[in-house]
Write a protein that holds these residues in place. Structure first.
Motif, PDB file in Angstrom:
ATOM      1  N   ALA A  18       0.850  -1.039   0.151  1.00 20.62           N
ATOM      2  CA  ALA A  18       0.106   0.053   0.140  1.00 20.62           C
ATOM      3  C   ALA A  18       0.845   1.128   0.015  1.00 20.62           C
ATOM      4  CB  ALA A  18      -1.008  -0.057   1.109  1.00 20.62           C
ATOM      5  N   ILE A  19       1.802   1.154   0.742  1.00 16.67           N
ATOM      6  CA  ILE A  19       2.790   2.366   0.845  1.00 16.67           C
ATOM      7  C   ILE A  19       3.623   2.552  -0.665  1.00 16.67           C
ATOM      8  CG2 ILE A  19       4.804   3.304   2.060  1.00 16.67           C
ATOM      9  CD1 ILE A  19       3.588   1.932   4.659  1.00 16.67           C
ATOM     10  N   LEU A  20       4.174   1.512  -1.101  1.00 18.31           N
ATOM     11  CA  LEU A  20       4.792   1.444  -2.482  1.00 18.31           C
ATOM     12  C   LEU A  20       3.670   2.295  -3.341  1.00 18.31           C
ATOM     13  CD1 LEU A  20       7.113   0.689  -4.446  1.00 18.31           C
ATOM     14  CD2 LEU A  20       6.012  -1.396  -4.497  1.00 18.31           C
ATOM     15  N   GLN A  21       2.501   1.444  -3.317  1.00 18.45           N
ATOM     16  CA  GLN A  21       1.630   2.505  -4.482  1.00 18.45           C
ATOM     17  C   GLN A  21       1.227   3.613  -4.207  1.00 18.45           C
ATOM     18  OE1 GLN A  21      -2.116   0.441  -4.697  1.00 18.45           O
ATOM     19  NE2 GLN A  21      -2.780   1.692  -6.440  1.00 18.45           N
ATOM     20  N   LYS A  22       1.333   4.305  -2.971  1.00 16.94           N
ATOM     21  CA  LYS A  22       1.051   5.410  -2.566  1.00 16.94           C
ATOM     22  C   LYS A  22       2.188   6.524  -2.814  1.00 16.94           C
ATOM     23  CE  LYS A  22       0.549   8.361   1.743  1.00 16.94           C
ATOM     24  NZ  LYS A  22       0.263   8.390   3.274  1.00 16.94           N
ATOM     25  N   LEU A  23       3.440   6.028  -2.690  1.00 15.69           N
ATOM     26  CA  LEU A  23       4.707   6.652  -2.935  1.00 15.69           C
ATOM     27  C   LEU A  23       4.828   6.735  -4.583  1.00 15.69           C
ATOM     28  CD1 LEU A  23       7.070   5.529  -0.373  1.00 15.69           C
ATOM     29  CD2 LEU A  23       6.171   7.849  -0.515  1.00 15.69           C
ATOM     30  N   ARG A  56      13.176  20.213  -5.362  1.00 15.66           N
ATOM     31  CA  ARG A  56      11.881  20.231  -4.774  1.00 15.66           C
ATOM     32  C   ARG A  56      11.337  18.909  -4.174  1.00 15.66           C
ATOM     33  NH1 ARG A  56      10.494  24.791  -7.024  1.00 15.66           N
ATOM     34  NH2 ARG A  56       8.283  24.918  -6.544  1.00 15.66           N
ATOM     35  N   GLU A  57      10.111  18.819  -3.247  1.00 22.84           N
ATOM     36  CA  GLU A  57       9.827  17.711  -2.844  1.00 22.84           C
ATOM     37  C   GLU A  57       8.294  17.798  -2.553  1.00 22.84           C
ATOM     38  OE1 GLU A  57      11.063  17.725   1.516  1.00 22.84           O
ATOM     39  OE2 GLU A  57      10.137  19.534   1.885  1.00 22.84           O
ATOM     40  N   LEU A  58       7.877  16.365  -2.666  1.00 25.36           N
ATOM     41  CA  LEU A  58       6.418  16.050  -2.372  1.00 25.36           C
ATOM     42  C   LEU A  58       6.271  15.335  -0.994  1.00 25.36           C
ATOM     43  CD1 LEU A  58       5.210  14.743  -5.744  1.00 25.36           C
ATOM     44  CD2 LEU A  58       4.714  16.989  -4.735  1.00 25.36           C
ATOM     45  N   ILE A  59       5.483  15.600  -0.363  1.00 26.98           N
ATOM     46  CA  ILE A  59       5.373  15.017   0.936  1.00 26.98           C
ATOM     47  C   ILE A  59       4.136  13.978   0.806  1.00 26.98           C
ATOM     48  CG2 ILE A  59       4.842  15.258   3.703  1.00 26.98           C
ATOM     49  CD1 ILE A  59       7.240  16.922   2.577  1.00 26.98           C
ATOM     50  N   SER A  60       4.733  12.644   1.354  1.00 25.31           N
ATOM     51  CA  SER A  60       3.732  11.639   1.636  1.00 25.31           C
ATOM     52  C   SER A  60       3.871  10.961   3.225  1.00 25.31           C
ATOM     53  CB  SER A  60       3.942  10.548   0.576  1.00 25.31           C
ATOM     54  OG  SER A  60       2.865   9.583   0.616  1.00 25.31           O
ATOM     55  N   ALA A  61       3.661  11.755   3.902  1.00 23.62           N
ATOM     56  CA  ALA A  61       3.990  11.438   5.124  1.00 23.62           C
ATOM     57  C   ALA A  61       4.064  10.164   5.676  1.00 23.62           C
ATOM     58  CB  ALA A  61       2.928  12.177   6.331  1.00 23.62           C
ATOM     59  N   PRO A  62       5.265   9.614   6.437  1.00 22.47           N
ATOM     60  CA  PRO A  62       6.342  10.697   6.845  1.00 22.47           C
ATOM     61  C   PRO A  62       7.101  10.657   5.934  1.00 22.47           C
ATOM     62  CG  PRO A  62       6.610   8.253   7.862  1.00 22.47           C
ATOM     63  CD  PRO A  62       5.456   8.363   6.742  1.00 22.47           C
ATOM     64  N   ARG A 101      11.635  12.158   9.526  1.00 24.71           N
ATOM     65  CA  ARG A 101      11.938  11.729  10.945  1.00 24.71           C
ATOM     66  C   ARG A 101      13.492  12.015  11.129  1.00 24.71           C
ATOM     67  NH1 ARG A 101       7.911   7.245  11.774  1.00 24.71           N
ATOM     68  NH2 ARG A 101       8.902   6.789   9.758  1.00 24.71           N
ATOM     69  N   ARG A 102      14.233  11.862   9.967  1.00 20.95           N
ATOM     70  CA  ARG A 102      15.930  11.793  10.039  1.00 20.95           C
ATOM     71  C   ARG A 102      16.301  13.222  10.032  1.00 20.95           C
ATOM     72  NH1 ARG A 102      17.816   8.006   5.542  1.00 20.95           N
ATOM     73  NH2 ARG A 102      19.868   8.560   6.597  1.00 20.95           N
ATOM     74  N   ASP A 103      17.543  13.408  10.254  1.00 24.02           N
ATOM     75  CA  ASP A 103      18.310  14.687  10.044  1.00 24.02           C
ATOM     76  C   ASP A 103      18.418  14.961   8.528  1.00 24.02           C
ATOM     77  OD1 ASP A 103      19.807  17.223   9.967  1.00 24.02           O
ATOM     78  OD2 ASP A 103      21.524  16.062  10.960  1.00 24.02           O
ATOM     79  N   LEU A 104      17.217  15.491   7.967  1.00 25.13           N
ATOM     80  CA  LEU A 104      17.443  15.557   6.433  1.00 25.13           C
ATOM     81  C   LEU A 104      18.191  16.719   6.053  1.00 25.13           C
ATOM     82  CD1 LEU A 104      13.433  15.643   5.694  1.00 25.13           C
ATOM     83  CD2 LEU A 104      15.316  13.681   5.628  1.00 25.13           C
ATOM     84  N   GLN A 105      18.684  17.487   6.685  1.00 23.61           N
ATOM     85  CA  GLN A 105      19.721  18.438   6.180  1.00 23.61           C
ATOM     86  C   GLN A 105      21.099  17.900   5.786  1.00 23.61           C
ATOM     87  OE1 GLN A 105      20.256  22.121   8.060  1.00 23.61           O
ATOM     88  NE2 GLN A 105      21.719  22.942   6.620  1.00 23.61           N
ATOM     89  N   THR A 106      21.558  16.957   6.707  1.00 19.81           N
ATOM     90  CA  THR A 106      22.910  16.357   6.468  1.00 19.81           C
ATOM     91  C   THR A 106      22.784  15.200   5.456  1.00 19.81           C
ATOM     92  OG1 THR A 106      23.444  16.514   8.699  1.00 19.81           O
ATOM     93  CG2 THR A 106      24.652  14.786   7.722  1.00 19.81           C
TER      94      THR A 106
END
Length: 110
Positions: free
Chosen positions: A36-41, A70-76, A97-102
């Motif tokens: 389900a998550i694979l299909q959602k993403l 750019r980014e699309l959000i599909s939480a999380p 939830r990870r340190d995305l900048q790094t």
């Protein structure tokens, strides 16, 4: 009636690897949830075929002067991509939830 522009959405090797790792991890608990998550993403990323600039500029990168991602959000999860001519290249699928900048600076700012 205006013609809708169509873009080709491509997944980088790194983004494919991210997606595989996410799905494999979730499948350890539930194959149904993983699918389900694979299909959602994949569905979320496919939206970029017609409106590639719909996602916001990645804030963590914008603060360092990098604005082409750019980014699309599909939480999380965050689907990070860039638009180049008639192509949209998915660069990464990351857990917000990870340190995305790094993570992003290591992967994208080369």
């Amino acid at each position: 009636m205006a013609e809708t522009k169509s873009y080709q959405v491509l997944w980088s090797h790194t983004a494919q690897q991210d997606l595989t790792e996410i799905i494999e991890y979730i499948a350890q608990d539930s194959i149904e949830d993983a699918l389900a998550i694979l299909q959602k993403l994949e569905t979320k990323a496919a939206l970029l075929i017609t409106l590639p600039n719909r996602g916001r500029v990645v804030p963590e990168l914008l603060h360092t002067g990098i604005s082409q991602y750019r980014e699309l959000i599909s939480a999380p999860w965050r689907i990070v991509y860039r638009v180049d001519n008639k192509q949209v290249l998915i660069m990464a699928v990351l857990d917000s939830r990870r340190d995305l900048q790094t993570v992003l600076l290591n992967r994208l700012a080369r």
